[in-house]
Design an enzyme around this catalytic site. Structure first.
Site, PDB file in Angstrom:
ATOM      1  N   GLU A  86     -63.518 -47.053 -36.550  1.00 42.04           N
ATOM      2  CA  GLU A  86     -62.382 -45.863 -36.267  1.00 42.04           C
ATOM      3  C   GLU A  86     -63.842 -44.972 -35.107  1.00 42.04           C
ATOM      4  O   GLU A  86     -64.566 -44.045 -35.654  1.00 42.04           O
ATOM      5  CB  GLU A  86     -61.877 -45.064 -37.085  1.00 42.04           C
ATOM      6  CG  GLU A  86     -61.396 -44.036 -36.711  1.00 42.04           C
ATOM      7  CD  GLU A  86     -60.768 -43.235 -38.188  1.00 42.04           C
ATOM      8  OE1 GLU A  86     -60.044 -43.921 -39.214  1.00 42.04           O
ATOM      9  OE2 GLU A  86     -59.849 -41.987 -37.303  1.00 42.04           O
ATOM     10  N   ASP A 132     -61.455 -44.582 -41.384  1.00 43.30           N
ATOM     11  CA  ASP A 132     -61.483 -43.076 -42.231  1.00 43.30           C
ATOM     12  C   ASP A 132     -60.466 -43.111 -43.679  1.00 43.30           C
ATOM     13  O   ASP A 132     -59.680 -43.646 -43.549  1.00 43.30           O
ATOM     14  CB  ASP A 132     -61.662 -41.867 -41.475  1.00 43.30           C
ATOM     15  CG  ASP A 132     -62.616 -41.330 -40.556  1.00 43.30           C
ATOM     16  OD1 ASP A 132     -61.790 -40.332 -39.470  1.00 43.30           O
ATOM     17  OD2 ASP A 132     -63.038 -42.032 -40.652  1.00 43.30           O
ATOM     18  N   ASP A 136     -57.904 -40.805 -44.445  1.00 41.68           N
ATOM     19  CA  ASP A 136     -57.310 -40.237 -44.678  1.00 41.68           C
ATOM     20  C   ASP A 136     -56.124 -40.875 -44.096  1.00 41.68           C
ATOM     21  O   ASP A 136     -55.779 -42.159 -43.503  1.00 41.68           O
ATOM     22  CB  ASP A 136     -57.889 -38.935 -43.598  1.00 41.68           C
ATOM     23  CG  ASP A 136     -57.981 -39.531 -42.402  1.00 41.68           C
ATOM     24  OD1 ASP A 136     -58.848 -38.839 -41.743  1.00 41.68           O
ATOM     25  OD2 ASP A 136     -58.040 -40.484 -41.865  1.00 41.68           O
ATOM     26  N   ASP A 167     -55.218 -40.048 -41.304  1.00 38.86           N
ATOM     27  CA  ASP A 167     -55.161 -40.618 -39.790  1.00 38.86           C
ATOM     28  C   ASP A 167     -55.774 -42.534 -39.816  1.00 38.86           C
ATOM     29  O   ASP A 167     -55.510 -43.829 -39.381  1.00 38.86           O
ATOM     30  CB  ASP A 167     -55.800 -40.457 -38.801  1.00 38.86           C
ATOM     31  CG  ASP A 167     -55.495 -38.984 -38.095  1.00 38.86           C
ATOM     32  OD1 ASP A 167     -56.071 -37.645 -38.048  1.00 38.86           O
ATOM     33  OD2 ASP A 167     -54.147 -38.943 -37.617  1.00 38.86           O
TER      34      ASP A 167
END
Length: 657
Positions: free
Chosen positions: A441, A514, A516, A518
């Site tokens: 990412e 990541d 998280d 997103d």
């Protein structure tokens, strides 16, 4: 002549005038503050830490010259660093050229001043042709020097290269030495905060390079997050051999008794020390120094060292009638090697102000001749080890040739090479077995991953933001999407009914995002793409999710990486005494990790955790058709997703948003 143009220029002559009054003359240390990049290579983290190296190098010069045997490096809570030695002390008497200034003030406020431009004060030094302590003074908002000399302690303070006090006598004292404390100017540097681990490693490395010096390290508790000891002492009586012994498990190496030694070449007033061993793997490590200065880009001393090793091995191979030695190169010789080289010479010439590459041409010959004889004797004294080493290096040469042939066969033309996406950092191994590609990412995390990867078997391709949702996209939009086309080109196996398992360029496809919301969304979009466009790839077990840690827990040199709150609580309970202080930091994304951290936690095959994407397990989790289920979750109709959330919200505990 165009008279209109002449008239126009005449009217504007005041605006565009260029005369003697426009020539700016910068005095003293003004050029340093105006253009710091010319003197220390920039204003980034590397340049910041180079300031410490400059001051420490001066103390090391005193030790190498035989005038100091104790150096102290201290980092306080406010990022002020103090370096003290028991050398001769900087002269404080009036300078003959500047009657109104002490020699100390001249050294600290004048470029190209010091005792290293002739051989009278130092035969060898690391500071010669470097940026000098005056540049450190210029780029510090606080700078204090204390000199113990002539039975007294003298002190003077500066700010931004300008004296803020006169040179004063503080008190009487025995002995000699210099203590310099400075704080980098936050107006100059991108950050004025030191990394304690970098400074700790720098200090430790210096102690290896001179057997007679003892260096003590002190650090404020404010820097404990950098996981370094608050106090330590470095003294290595065996020099580089001690470094090798602490870096490599010699018992498991091909050369349990390393090739090491030191020699003085009186003709050139040079001293050379080296240590090298070979490990079973192919990973190589070479670190070199000149006058205790790390030469990260190598130079002529490294060239001489490599020539000595390769010529020695070829000579031994020819005596052993091993015809394969003709194939080996310098690169083959260093495969699997861990080597350290240190030279001391009288007139070092470096490329660039920050001294990262040695350029004295005569040094190549001096180093080669000095080490070659010793290496010949070492090989003859250890024939079994020498033969095993030679076989290992010949094997590396043959592997290099096989890879080159495979590369030529699979990349026959420039046109074929251009079909690979530009952002893909490919691995060097050309067969798919054991290789991996990480789809990462963002460019920032992608850049870190490229540094952390195993270049032989791991490829990295950064993705720009969230990829197209193929479950809700039209056929034309899907075909026109460049990001997904790049992904397909990187894999080389085709889509849907054109999927060809034999053309898949990697054994594992790893989605690394990541930890998280997103990141989870991007991973979901990529899994959706593979589900609809390359389902066979998932069914064959090629698709994985990387699981980066959520937390880093550290205390006095101990560090743990954990992947959940439950694991965090368990580690804290098990590893730390009740009431003891420890540091917990949460990783908000891959970009917060440096390359060693990302390698250790997420990319190293020995220490990472991967989750394999399985359609079989997914099918067991749903009652209806799996494709229908994925379409409902990822498709165009939000009411299906809303229904899924309503039905499953009761199973969610902590929600990370």
């Amino acid at each position: 002549m165009d008279t209109n143009l002449f008239e126009k220029n005449t009217k504007n002559k005041d605006k565009n005038s260029y005369s003697a009054k426009d020539i700016e003359v910068l005095e003293g240390l003004d050029p340093v503050r105006m253009r710091p990049g010319m003197y220390i290579g920039g204003t980034d983290d590397h340049a910041l830490h180079h300031m410490v190296a400059e001051v420490l190098d001066n103390s090391m010069d005193e030790a190498v010259a035989g005038h100091a045997d104790l150096i102290t490096v201290s980092l306080d809570a406010n990022d002020c660093i103090t370096i003290t030695d028991n050398g001769r002390g900087i002269p404080v008497d009036p300078h003959p050229k500047y009657k109104d200034k002490s020699a100390l003030e001249v050294i600290l406020t004048t470029l190209h001043s010091g005792g290293k431009f002739s051989n009278k004060a130092y035969e060898t030094s690391g500071g010669l042709h470097g940026v000098g302590i005056s540049v450190v003074n210029a780029l510090s908002d606080q700078f204090e020097v204390n000199v113990k000399r002539d039975g007294k302690i003298w002190q003077q303070k500066y700010s931004k290269g300008v004296p803020s006090t006169k040179l004063i006598e503080v008190k009487s004292a025995k002995g000699t030495g210099t203590s310099i404390a400075f704080h980098p100017d936050p107006e100059i540097f991108e950050t004025a905060k030191f990394n304690a681990r970098s400074l700790y490693q720098l200090t430790r490395a210096k102690a290896y390079l001179h057997r007679g010096v003892r260096i003590t390290w002190e650090c404020s508790e404010n820097h404990k997050k950098d996981t370094v000891p608050l106090q330590d002492e470095f003294h290595f009586p065996n020099g580089l051999l001690d470094f090798l012994s602490q870096t490599v498990d010699l018992e498991k190496s091909i050369t349990p008794e390393p090739f090491h030694g030191s020699v003085e070449v009186k003709e050139h007033k040079a001293k050379i020390e080296w240590a090298i061993c070979w490990k079973p793997g192919y990973e190589e490590f070479m670190r070199s120094y000149c006058n205790t200065i790390p030469t990260s880009q190598g130079g002529t001393h490294e060239s001489g060292f490599k020539q000595a090793i390769i010529k020695g091995l070829k000579d031994f191979g020819e005596l052993s009638k091993n015809k394969k030695v003709s194939k080996i190169t310098a690169d083959d010789v260093l495969k699997g090697a861990t080597a350290v080289l240190s030279v001391f010479i009288t007139d070092p010439q470096f490329q660039g102000q920050t001294k990262e590459k040695l350029s004295n041409t005569y040094v190549t010959r001096v180093v080669e001749n000095a080490i070659k004889d010793h290496f010949d004797h070492w090989l003859s004294r250890h024939p079994n080890v020498a033969n095993a080493l030679l076989d290992r290096i010949v094997e590396a040469a043959e592997e290099r040739q096989r890879l080159r042939q495979a590369r030529e066969a699979s990349r026959k033309s420039a046109t074929q090479r251009l079909r690979l996406p530009g952002k893909l950092a490919d691995c060097s191994q050309k067969t798919a077995a054991g290789t991996e590609v990480f789809f990462v990412e963002g460019d920032s995390a992608g850049g870190t991953a490229k540094q952390a990867r195993d270049r032989a078997t791991q490829a990295v391709m950064p993705l720009r933001g969230k990829v197209l949702n193929v479950a809700s996209a039209s056929f034309d939009k899907l075909q026109a999407n460049q990001e997904l086309n790049n992904l397909e080109q990187a894999l080389g196996c085709g889509r849907r009914d054109k999927y060809n398992e034999s053309k898949l360029r990697y054994d594992r496809i790893i989605i690394m995002t990541d930890a998280d919301v997103d990141g989870a969304h991007i991973a979901s979009l990529l899994m959706t793409f593979f589900f609809f466009e390359m389902r066979d790839l998932i069914e064959k077990g090629h698709l994985y999710l990387a699981l980066p840690p959520l937390y880093k827990i550290s205390q006095s040199g101990k560090t743990f990486y954990v992947h959940s709150d439950e694991e965090k609580d368990a580690v804290v309970k098990k590893e730390f005494k009740a009431g003891s202080k420890y540091d917990i930091s949460r990783f908000k994304g891959l970009g917060e990790m440096n390359a060693p951290q990302l390698k250790e936690t997420t990319m190293n095959k020995e220490t990472r955790i991967l989750a394999q994407v399985s359609l079989r397990d997914a099918q067991n989790m749903v009652d209806e058709n799996l494709e229908k289920f994925v379409n409902e979750l990822m498709g165009k109709k939000p009411e299906y997703r809303f229904k899924f959330i309503q039905e499953n919200a009761k199973f969610v505990g902590d929600l990370d948003i």
